[in-house]
Design an enzyme around this catalytic site. Sequence first.
Site, PDB file in Angstrom:
ATOM      1  N   GLY A 105      24.245  -9.557 -16.398  1.00  0.00           N
ATOM      2  CA  GLY A 105      24.106  -9.825 -14.958  1.00  0.00           C
ATOM      3  C   GLY A 105      22.747 -10.426 -14.655  1.00  0.00           C
ATOM      4  N   GLY A 142      30.199  -3.301 -13.352  1.00  0.00           N
ATOM      5  CA  GLY A 142      31.338  -4.117 -13.770  1.00  0.00           C
ATOM      6  C   GLY A 142      31.604  -5.327 -12.905  1.00  0.00           C
ATOM      7  N   ALA A 196      23.269  -2.770 -11.880  1.00  0.00           N
ATOM      8  CA  ALA A 196      24.380  -1.991 -11.312  1.00  0.00           C
ATOM      9  C   ALA A 196      24.806  -2.658 -10.014  1.00  0.00           C
ATOM     10  CB  ALA A 196      23.945  -0.561 -11.035  1.00  0.00           C
ATOM     11  N   GLU A 210      29.237  -2.408 -21.644  1.00  0.00           N
ATOM     12  CA  GLU A 210      28.060  -1.781 -21.006  1.00  0.00           C
ATOM     13  C   GLU A 210      28.127  -0.262 -21.133  1.00  0.00           C
ATOM     14  OE1 GLU A 210      27.065  -5.095 -17.561  1.00  0.00           O
ATOM     15  OE2 GLU A 210      28.485  -3.509 -17.112  1.00  0.00           O
TER      16      GLU A 210
HETATM   17  C1  5RP Z   1      28.102  -6.542 -15.065  1.00  0.00           C
HETATM   18  C2  5RP Z   1      27.386  -5.475 -14.312  1.00  0.00           C
HETATM   19  C3  5RP Z   1      26.105  -5.868 -13.652  1.00  0.00           C
HETATM   20  O1  5RP Z   1      25.102  -5.036 -14.120  1.00  0.00           O
HETATM   21  C4  5RP Z   1      26.277  -5.685 -12.163  1.00  0.00           C
HETATM   22  O2  5RP Z   1      27.383  -6.461 -11.750  1.00  0.00           O
HETATM   23  C5  5RP Z   1      25.020  -6.111 -11.406  1.00  0.00           C
HETATM   24  O3  5RP Z   1      24.832  -7.483 -11.549  1.00  0.00           O
HETATM   25  P1  5RP Z   1      23.562  -8.224 -10.935  1.00  0.00           P
HETATM   26  O4  5RP Z   1      22.372  -7.758 -11.676  1.00  0.00           O
HETATM   27  O5  5RP Z   1      23.865  -9.690 -11.175  1.00  0.00           O
HETATM   28  O6  5RP Z   1      23.488  -7.901  -9.471  1.00  0.00           O
HETATM   29  O7  5RP Z   1      27.783  -4.340 -14.228  1.00  0.00           O
HETATM   30  O8  5RP Z   1      29.326  -6.074 -15.565  1.00  0.00           O
END
Ligand code: 5RP
Length: 231
Positions: free
Chosen positions: A35, A103, A91, A111
Amino acid sequence: MSEKKQNQSEIEKEAAAKMAVSFVKDNDIVGLGTGSTAKFAIEELAKLVKGGLKIKGVASSVHTEELAISLGIPMQELGKTSHIDISIDGADEFTETLDLIKGGGGALFREKIVASLSNNRIIVTDSSKKVEKLGSFKVPIEVVPIAYQYVVNQLEKLNGIVKLRYKEGKIFITDNHNYIVDVAFGLIDEPQKLAESLNQIDGLLAHGLFVNLTSKVIMAKDGQLYTFSKD
Ligand code: 5RP
């Protein structure tokens, strides 16, 4: 999200990620999340590796693996890893009791394995991810395709409103060749209880409720860093 808010969120993500990286030590096996927030941590780690830090990375997605390799971080395979010293991941939502929804990027299964193997599990976020109760963000769930309709039936019995995830007009396929469904359960009063019910469903590979899988959340807000931990 307005452009100003988006910039603010990027600044917060980077600050939280940099602080998390300061906990990485020489010779650590480091779980690398997936992410936009985890990306800041991977970039920071890569700079330290160039400066002589000796670590091995373990990726939570194909995308992260490719990114880490392109930046020169030595990697080892998740499937051959029995222990991770520290993991850094993002997250979608977290509470002060360190329950998470993850997710959003569809990498939740790997993860979860990375977090489960880790001694020290650090979550890094911008301030938009902190909630009183989980559940405004729909719970991502990875489903083995052959069990799709069965799993949907079971999720509906738990009062979930189920939506199959699409990307660019096609069904989203995970790194493990499965589907993702995004499930609205409303605000979740008892994440542990819901997680246990989801764990019972055959054909459901993994769900995005991370309960008892976090050591520390580092969140940035308005130029300040906040740490949430159980001790
Ligand atoms: C990917 C995840 C990411 O950690 C979650 O979606 C947060 O993403 P971002 O840091 O882009 O806000 O769980 O499966």
